[in-house]
Design an enzyme around this catalytic site. Structure first.
Site, PDB file in Angstrom:
ATOM      1  N   ALA A   1    -111.562 -19.468 -15.099  1.00  0.00           N
ATOM      2  CA  ALA A   1    -112.586 -20.316 -14.479  1.00  0.00           C
ATOM      3  C   ALA A   1    -111.980 -21.653 -14.089  1.00  0.00           C
ATOM      4  CB  ALA A   1    -113.747 -20.538 -15.442  1.00  0.00           C
TER       5      ALA A   1
ATOM      6  N   ARG B   1    -127.276 -39.606 -11.139  1.00  0.00           N
ATOM      7  CA  ARG B   1    -126.011 -40.204 -10.699  1.00  0.00           C
ATOM      8  C   ARG B   1    -124.941 -39.925 -11.758  1.00  0.00           C
ATOM      9  NH1 ARG B   1    -126.833 -41.006  -5.368  1.00  0.00           N
ATOM     10  NH2 ARG B   1    -128.858 -42.034  -5.021  1.00  0.00           N
TER      11      ARG B   1
ATOM     12  N   GLY C   1    -107.414 -17.244 -22.219  1.00  0.00           N
ATOM     13  CA  GLY C   1    -105.957 -17.236 -22.290  1.00  0.00           C
ATOM     14  C   GLY C   1    -105.323 -18.441 -21.630  1.00  0.00           C
TER      15      GLY C   1
ATOM     16  N   ASN D   1    -106.613 -21.437 -21.481  1.00  0.00           N
ATOM     17  CA  ASN D   1    -106.759 -22.533 -22.434  1.00  0.00           C
ATOM     18  C   ASN D   1    -105.740 -22.433 -23.562  1.00  0.00           C
ATOM     19  OD1 ASN D   1    -108.852 -23.893 -21.159  1.00  0.00           O
ATOM     20  ND2 ASN D   1    -110.450 -22.771 -22.241  1.00  0.00           N
TER      21      ASN D   1
ATOM     22  N   ARG E   1    -114.317 -17.880 -10.630  1.00  0.00           N
ATOM     23  CA  ARG E   1    -115.605 -18.481 -10.984  1.00  0.00           C
ATOM     24  C   ARG E   1    -115.440 -19.942 -11.404  1.00  0.00           C
ATOM     25  NH1 ARG E   1    -117.040 -17.986 -16.868  1.00  0.00           N
ATOM     26  NH2 ARG E   1    -115.065 -17.548 -17.932  1.00  0.00           N
TER      27      ARG E   1
ATOM     28  N   ASP F   1    -109.945 -21.685 -28.591  1.00  0.00           N
ATOM     29  CA  ASP F   1    -108.687 -21.407 -27.896  1.00  0.00           C
ATOM     30  C   ASP F   1    -107.561 -22.280 -28.442  1.00  0.00           C
ATOM     31  OD1 ASP F   1    -109.937 -19.546 -26.187  1.00  0.00           O
ATOM     32  OD2 ASP F   1    -110.602 -21.153 -24.860  1.00  0.00           O
TER      33      ASP F   1
END
Length: 316
Positions: free
Chosen positions: A11, A28, A40, A42, A89, A255
């Protein structure tokens, strides 16, 4: 390369912060931060933060995939994108500064064609030099069968690599017992593996030993969140406490834990000390904002704290 990671559902992670969430108002936000993401990936990034190196395989497609690759290049990560016809994604997280609460939005990935996930397995099997450790981590995207990680386990066994698996659901159930070296379930995943609806703290050792006896894996590291982790092997059981730290973001904590663990294993550390270092890396990750993962200096300090505790080791 001693360590190879595989991310079949990567991602592009975006994070920002806003003072307060209000419906029907234009909020804002601060300038967004873009980072590579996925289990993986990470793990590979965290290993890099800790001073090590690993090779990251991952699917990459579309404009988001190109940004993902550029970000990995910018970080000096050794990586091998596997081309995809689908866009990578995106995930999105927002921290509300008035409450310090974080809201995480995980987007679904596209349906992955069969030839793409099949090709990722071929690339993994043909990796040279052959890795000592393979880390398969993260969810499966749509189109990838639930036995995907079981296939990865078969490949790891074939090439003589030790597979460390960090996933959940049916993908975890189908891979357990097929040559997996180390599993890192949380309490809910441990209950699922044991065929239970839930597991109390006092039952972790009992059901962990049962899984080992059933050949689910050789090593079990049960993640217990703020309570640390339980290391269970056929020879020992050890509860490793997590240091109490201020939580800024939980993104990538698991991770980072895997990264610290496998990195030190690759250097020849004992299982016990490697898991302690992994727990320190996971705790350090929650101290960092967004999806920044662990920082080496903080990991080293937290590891010293863990090592100084009088930990009880039970011999089997």
């Amino acid at each position: 390369m001693k360590i190879v990671t595989l991310t079949i559902n990567p991602a592009l992670d975006k994070s920002t912060h806003v003072e307060k969430f209000e419906p029907e108002h234009k909020l804002r936000c601060a300038a967004p931060i873009f980072e590579p993401g996925g289990g993986g990936i990470n793990v590979t990034r965290a290993i890099r933060n800790l001073g090590g190196d690993s090779l990251a395989y991952y699917l990459s497609g579309g404009a988001t995939g190109q940004v993902l690759q550029q970000l990995l290049d910018d970080e000096g990560i050794t990586h091998m994108p596997i081309p995809s016809v689908k866009w990578t994604r995106e995930n999105f997280s927002v921290t509300e500064t008035s409450t310090d609460k974080q809201y995480r939005f995980g987007m679904p990935g596209s349906v992955i064609p069969e030839y793409e996930w099949q090709y990722s397995l071929i690339k993994l099997e043909k990796t040279l030099p052959k890795p000592e450790y393979i880390v398969a981590s993260g969810s499966l995207p749509r189109g990838v069968p639930n036995d995907f990680y079981a296939r990865v386990a078969t490949i790891a066994k074939k090439i003589g690599a030790k597979l460390i698996l960090d996933t959940s659901g049916e993908a975890l159930m189908q891979a357990a017992g097929i040559g997996v070296y180390l599993l890192k379930p949380n309490l809910n995943e441990l209950a699922m593996l044991a065929g239970k609806t839930d597991i109390q703290d006092g039952e972790i050792e009992q059901f962990g030993k049962q899984l080992l006896a059933n050949g689910m894996c050789e090593v079990l590291v049960v993640s217990m969140g703020g309570e640390g982790a339980m290391l269970i092997t056929k020879d020992q059981v050890e509860h490793i406490p997590a240091p109490k730290v201020k939580t800024r973001s939980t993104v990538g904590a698991g991770d980072s834990m895997v990264a610290g663990l496998v990195y030190k294993l690759s250097l020849g550390w004992s299982l016990s000390d490697s898991v302690k270092y992994g727990v320190a890396a996971g705790a350090a990750a929650v101290m960092s904002p967004g999806s920044e993962l662990c920082r080496r200096d903080e990991v080293e300090e937290l590891y010293k704290w863990i090592k100084a505790q009088n930990l009880v080791v039970t011999n089997a």
